[in-house]
Structure formats: C-alpha cells, structure tokens
Design a protein around this motif. Structure first.
Motif, PDB file in Angstrom:
ATOM      1  N   ARG A  25       0.831  -1.210   0.000  1.00  0.00           N
ATOM      2  CA  ARG A  25       0.000   0.000   0.000  1.00  0.00           C
ATOM      3  C   ARG A  25       0.866   1.261   0.000  1.00  0.00           C
ATOM      4  O   ARG A  25       0.608   2.201  -0.758  1.00  0.00           O
ATOM      5  CB  ARG A  25      -0.917  -0.017   1.221  1.00  0.00           C
ATOM      6  N   ASP A  26       1.908   1.259   0.811  1.00  0.00           N
ATOM      7  CA  ASP A  26       2.774   2.435   0.887  1.00  0.00           C
ATOM      8  C   ASP A  26       3.503   2.679  -0.438  1.00  0.00           C
ATOM      9  O   ASP A  26       3.651   3.834  -0.877  1.00  0.00           O
ATOM     10  CB  ASP A  26       3.784   2.285   2.023  1.00  0.00           C
ATOM     11  N   GLU A  27       3.958   1.601  -1.070  1.00  0.00           N
ATOM     12  CA  GLU A  27       4.670   1.749  -2.339  1.00  0.00           C
ATOM     13  C   GLU A  27       3.745   2.258  -3.438  1.00  0.00           C
ATOM     14  O   GLU A  27       4.134   3.108  -4.249  1.00  0.00           O
ATOM     15  CB  GLU A  27       5.295   0.419  -2.752  1.00  0.00           C
ATOM     16  N   LEU A  28       2.522   1.745  -3.473  1.00  0.00           N
ATOM     17  CA  LEU A  28       1.577   2.192  -4.504  1.00  0.00           C
ATOM     18  C   LEU A  28       1.085   3.606  -4.217  1.00  0.00           C
ATOM     19  O   LEU A  28       0.828   4.380  -5.150  1.00  0.00           O
ATOM     20  CB  LEU A  28       0.398   1.216  -4.602  1.00  0.00           C
ATOM     21  N   GLN A  29       0.959   3.953  -2.947  1.00  0.00           N
ATOM     22  CA  GLN A  29       0.572   5.325  -2.597  1.00  0.00           C
ATOM     23  C   GLN A  29       1.634   6.313  -3.064  1.00  0.00           C
ATOM     24  O   GLN A  29       1.313   7.431  -3.504  1.00  0.00           O
ATOM     25  CB  GLN A  29       0.377   5.444  -1.087  1.00  0.00           C
ATOM     26  N   TYR A  30       2.906   5.912  -3.004  1.00  0.00           N
ATOM     27  CA  TYR A  30       3.995   6.760  -3.500  1.00  0.00           C
ATOM     28  C   TYR A  30       3.810   7.052  -4.993  1.00  0.00           C
ATOM     29  O   TYR A  30       4.014   8.189  -5.439  1.00  0.00           O
ATOM     30  CB  TYR A  30       5.341   6.079  -3.255  1.00  0.00           C
ATOM     31  N   LEU A  31       3.421   6.028  -5.757  1.00  0.00           N
ATOM     32  CA  LEU A  31       3.199   6.237  -7.191  1.00  0.00           C
ATOM     33  C   LEU A  31       2.092   7.253  -7.431  1.00  0.00           C
ATOM     34  O   LEU A  31       2.229   8.159  -8.264  1.00  0.00           O
ATOM     35  CB  LEU A  31       2.831   4.912  -7.869  1.00  0.00           C
ATOM     36  N   LEU A  32       0.998   7.126  -6.676  1.00  0.00           N
ATOM     37  CA  LEU A  32      -0.127   8.045  -6.838  1.00  0.00           C
ATOM     38  C   LEU A  32       0.234   9.454  -6.392  1.00  0.00           C
ATOM     39  O   LEU A  32      -0.089  10.440  -7.080  1.00  0.00           O
ATOM     40  CB  LEU A  32      -1.341   7.523  -6.063  1.00  0.00           C
ATOM     41  N   ASP A  33       0.908   9.559  -5.269  1.00  0.00           N
ATOM     42  CA  ASP A  33       1.240  10.883  -4.732  1.00  0.00           C
ATOM     43  C   ASP A  33       2.214  11.644  -5.622  1.00  0.00           C
ATOM     44  O   ASP A  33       2.178  12.879  -5.700  1.00  0.00           O
ATOM     45  CB  ASP A  33       1.843  10.748  -3.331  1.00  0.00           C
ATOM     46  N   ASN A  34       3.106  10.903  -6.299  1.00  0.00           N
ATOM     47  CA  ASN A  34       4.134  11.528  -7.130  1.00  0.00           C
ATOM     48  C   ASN A  34       3.838  11.433  -8.621  1.00  0.00           C
ATOM     49  O   ASN A  34       4.698  11.740  -9.448  1.00  0.00           O
ATOM     50  CB  ASN A  34       5.497  10.917  -6.817  1.00  0.00           C
ATOM     51  N   ASN A  35       2.616  11.008  -8.937  1.00  0.00           N
ATOM     52  CA  ASN A  35       2.158  10.939 -10.327  1.00  0.00           C
ATOM     53  C   ASN A  35       3.115  10.137 -11.212  1.00  0.00           C
ATOM     54  O   ASN A  35       3.426  10.517 -12.349  1.00  0.00           O
ATOM     55  CB  ASN A  35       1.976  12.350 -10.905  1.00  0.00           C
ATOM     56  N   VAL A  36       3.562   8.995 -10.695  1.00  0.00           N
ATOM     57  CA  VAL A  36       4.446   8.103 -11.453  1.00  0.00           C
ATOM     58  C   VAL A  36       3.576   7.226 -12.346  1.00  0.00           C
ATOM     59  O   VAL A  36       2.932   6.285 -11.874  1.00  0.00           O
ATOM     60  CB  VAL A  36       5.302   7.236 -10.506  1.00  0.00           C
ATOM     61  N   MET A  37       3.538   7.541 -13.639  1.00  0.00           N
ATOM     62  CA  MET A  37       2.643   6.874 -14.577  1.00  0.00           C
ATOM     63  C   MET A  37       3.420   6.388 -15.803  1.00  0.00           C
ATOM     64  O   MET A  37       4.461   6.951 -16.157  1.00  0.00           O
ATOM     65  CB  MET A  37       1.516   7.815 -15.034  1.00  0.00           C
ATOM     66  N   LYS A  38       2.881   5.362 -16.440  1.00  0.00           N
ATOM     67  CA  LYS A  38       3.363   4.907 -17.740  1.00  0.00           C
ATOM     68  C   LYS A  38       2.152   4.716 -18.638  1.00  0.00           C
ATOM     69  O   LYS A  38       1.206   4.012 -18.266  1.00  0.00           O
ATOM     70  CB  LYS A  38       4.140   3.589 -17.610  1.00  0.00           C
ATOM     71  N   GLY A  39       2.190   5.376 -19.798  1.00  0.00           N
ATOM     72  CA  GLY A  39       1.043   5.274 -20.697  1.00  0.00           C
ATOM     73  C   GLY A  39      -0.226   5.827 -20.106  1.00  0.00           C
ATOM     74  O   GLY A  39      -1.318   5.352 -20.419  1.00  0.00           O
ATOM     75  N   GLY A  40      -0.086   6.822 -19.208  1.00  0.00           N
ATOM     76  CA  GLY A  40      -1.258   7.423 -18.593  1.00  0.00           C
ATOM     77  C   GLY A  40      -1.881   6.603 -17.491  1.00  0.00           C
ATOM     78  O   GLY A  40      -2.999   6.894 -17.049  1.00  0.00           O
ATOM     79  N   GLU A  41      -1.159   5.575 -16.997  1.00  0.00           N
ATOM     80  CA  GLU A  41      -1.696   4.711 -15.951  1.00  0.00           C
ATOM     81  C   GLU A  41      -0.661   4.463 -14.856  1.00  0.00           C
ATOM     82  O   GLU A  41       0.553   4.494 -15.103  1.00  0.00           O
ATOM     83  CB  GLU A  41      -2.140   3.368 -16.541  1.00  0.00           C
ATOM     84  N   TYR A  42      -1.164   4.184 -13.650  1.00  0.00           N
ATOM     85  CA  TYR A  42      -0.313   3.807 -12.527  1.00  0.00           C
ATOM     86  C   TYR A  42      -0.146   2.284 -12.552  1.00  0.00           C
ATOM     87  O   TYR A  42      -1.131   1.544 -12.499  1.00  0.00           O
ATOM     88  CB  TYR A  42      -0.944   4.236 -11.206  1.00  0.00           C
ATOM     89  N   GLN A  43       1.106   1.815 -12.642  1.00  0.00           N
ATOM     90  CA  GLN A  43       1.363   0.400 -12.876  1.00  0.00           C
ATOM     91  C   GLN A  43       1.872  -0.303 -11.620  1.00  0.00           C
ATOM     92  O   GLN A  43       2.790   0.193 -10.935  1.00  0.00           O
ATOM     93  CB  GLN A  43       2.397   0.234 -14.001  1.00  0.00           C
ATOM     94  N   LEU A  44       1.306  -1.461 -11.344  1.00  0.00           N
ATOM     95  CA  LEU A  44       1.759  -2.283 -10.219  1.00  0.00           C
ATOM     96  C   LEU A  44       3.241  -2.619 -10.347  1.00  0.00           C
ATOM     97  O   LEU A  44       3.971  -2.632  -9.348  1.00  0.00           O
ATOM     98  CB  LEU A  44       0.925  -3.565 -10.150  1.00  0.00           C
TER      99      LEU A  44
END
Length: 336
Positions: free
Chosen positions: A179-198
C-alpha cells in the motif's frame, strides 16, 4: 489472509456476454470465474481467509454486489465491495481497496483461472504466480537468479530474457508495505502510458532489497474472448471429470437423450431428443430439444431447439432455434 480482486473492467472482448454480466461472474463449468479463482487461491495458500475485497465499477449494480458477497461467505470470509471510478491502471485499481491492505494479502485479477500444486513460500516478501509460455514476447515476464529469486520484471520482451509469464496473481507478506509503495506512485504521479502500474511498485520494493520468488502454475486458462472462454470451459470440465466430481444435477430431466462426458448439466436442465457433449456446460433451467451440442458453453434458463452447435457460447434467458453452428449470443437474445 486477505484476497484483493480488481475486476472493475467490463470485458469488452467478450461482448455481447459482458453487456449484462461482468466477465468475472460468467460461469465456467457451472461456477462463476471469480468463484473458481478464489477457491483455487484458497487451496494454494492453505490459510484461513479473513476477507475477500472485490473492486468493481458502480454501474455493476446491487445484484452483482450481493453475488460477490455470497461468494466470499461460501469460503467463510467477509466480503467487501470497493469501487474504481476511472480505469487508471493496475496500481490505481488495487489502491481502491487500500483499507483492506492489511497483513498478508493476495492480489488476483479476475480474468484468469489456474491449476497449481506448489507450497506458498510465506517467508518471501512476495510470491508472483508465473507460467512457462512458448511466446514470452506477448507477456510480462520475470527473470530469476540461481537462487530461484526474481531479479527483474520485463514487459513484453523483444529479445528472450525469460519464458516465465506473470499471470496476474500475487502474494505479499505485508499488505501495508505494498500500500505504501503504490501510494507513493499516486502521490508523485508516477505513470506509464497514462496509468499507474503495479510493476513500478514491485520494482521499487525489489530495489529496497525485498525478496520475490515465483509460484509456478501447471495450467493457466484465459477468459478474454469467446473462443478462449469456451476452451477454458472445456479444460475445466476435463479437470473436474478427472477429479471425479459429479457434474450432472439430480434434478435434470433426460428424455431420449445422450450425455457424453465431461459435461456440466445444471439444476433443472431438460434434455429431449438431444445429444450433449463432450465438453458442454448447460446452466440451470436450460432446455435443449432435438439438438446436438458439443464443446459449448450455455448459461441459465435458455432454450435451444433444432440446433447443431460446436464452439458456441450462449448467454442466459436466450432462445436459439436454427442451423448455425459456432455462435455467440448474449443474454435475452432470440434467434429463431
């Protein structure tokens, strides 16, 4: 143990069947895909399941939610419903159920079935279910070291690096860490192809020294479109037949008809002057008259007359009276 099941997509490749029923609730050999999936996961992890969290779209409706809760309760677990409003990637979907990401969890995408006989390594930080495939260029794959640990994730490799394809089922020792790792992706807008990737979250976890190992499955069955769904139904019927499961309901009415196993014949099915099988599933209340059916999947309360069917898929409450062979008609359709 908790199971997180992202299933908010409608399954456009399986239309018209998914216009009225979400793909994970389409029955395979008489049981919804998602029901078989969580049962198989329960068999592999061999632990008590506390909760199954289903991530859906609000448009699925209350009946779908009721059906999903019932599936969880049949496994002795609490059923929870979460909503994903926008299709923003695999990490975004999982985070829709962040309140349930506690303790050890399994994340399983509900468009695949598997057969496996391995012991879950609960000492690892994560176990990723994989299957050896002939053409790894079409899949995300994992690369292993000499200790059988995952050292890299490669999406659709153009050059050979591994033939172990990721099938979309993952174990995590700590749901909070994921959860913490995926929250980091969302909080920092880390996207590929316009999506947040597992996979971006997994890569970050690996870089921090967390141990990933593969869980190799023997069979991997897809339900992406009509043809492969019929094929998956065929393979599942074969497995259940070998296991000795009785797949003909006692209430079925069989008059001047032949059933060639393996077949699933549901509650209240009526067969008159029919030849059914091999590799046919008939949902409850379906009626078949003056017809021959093989290698086909028919849902509930449909009527089939004067037909010769092969590689066919028919929804619920449909009527088919004709000479076409390889058909795909959805719920409430009439073709006569």
């Amino acid at each position: 143990m908790r199971i997180i099941v992202p299933m908010a997509g409608r399954g456009s490749r399986l239309r018209p069947h998914t216009l009225t029923v979400p793909k994970p609730l389409i029955p395979i050999a008489g049981k919804p895909i998602v029901h078989r999936l969580v049962e198989d996961i329960a068999g592999v992890i061999n632990q008590e399941i506390e909760e199954i969290a289903f991530i859906i779209h609000k448009d699925f409706g209350k009946q779908v939610e009721t059906d999903l809760i019932a599936i969880a309760e049949k496994l002795g677990a609490k059923g929870s419903i979460y909503y994903q409003e926008q299709p923003l990637g695999t990490a975004h979907a999982i985070m829709s159920a962040k309140e349930s990401m506690q303790g050890p969890i399994v994340v399983a995408y509900a468009d695949t079935l598997f057969r496996a006989d391995f012991t879950l390594d609960t000492t690892a930080d994560s176990v990723i279910w994989v299957k050896q495939v002939d053409d790894p260029s079409a899949f995300g794959v994992v690369q292993l070291n000499d200790k059988n640990e995952i050292v890299d994730f490669v999406e659709k490799p153009k050059e050979f690096v591994s033939d172990l394809a990721i099938i979309g089922i993952y174990y995590f020792k700590s749901g909070e860490t994921l959860r913490d790792e995926l929250q980091y992706l969302l909080d920092n807008n880390v996207m590929k192809g316009g999506e947040y990737q597992l996979t971006d979250g997994l890569e970050n976890m690996k870089q921090k020294g967390m141990k990933f190992v593969p869980g190799k499955v023997d069979e991997w069955m897809d339900c992406g479109n009509k043809n492969v769904t019929v094929e998956t139904n065929t393979r599942m019927l074969g497995f259940l037949h070998v296991d000795g499961e009785n797949m003909v309901h006692a209430s079925a009415v069989i008059e001047n008809s032949e059933i060639i196993q393996p077949c699933f014949i549901g509650e209240g099915v009526v067969l008159k002057n029919a030849k059914v099988g091999p590799d046919v599933s008939l949902g409850k209340g379906t009626r078949v008259e003056d017809s021959t059916i093989k290698n086909s999947l028919v849902q509930n309360n449909s009527v089939i007359k004067n037909a010769v069917l092969d590689n066919a898929m028919i929804g619920s409450n449909a009527v088919f009276n004709g000479k076409f062979t390889s058909i795909s008609i959805g719920d409430y359709s009439v073709l006569e």
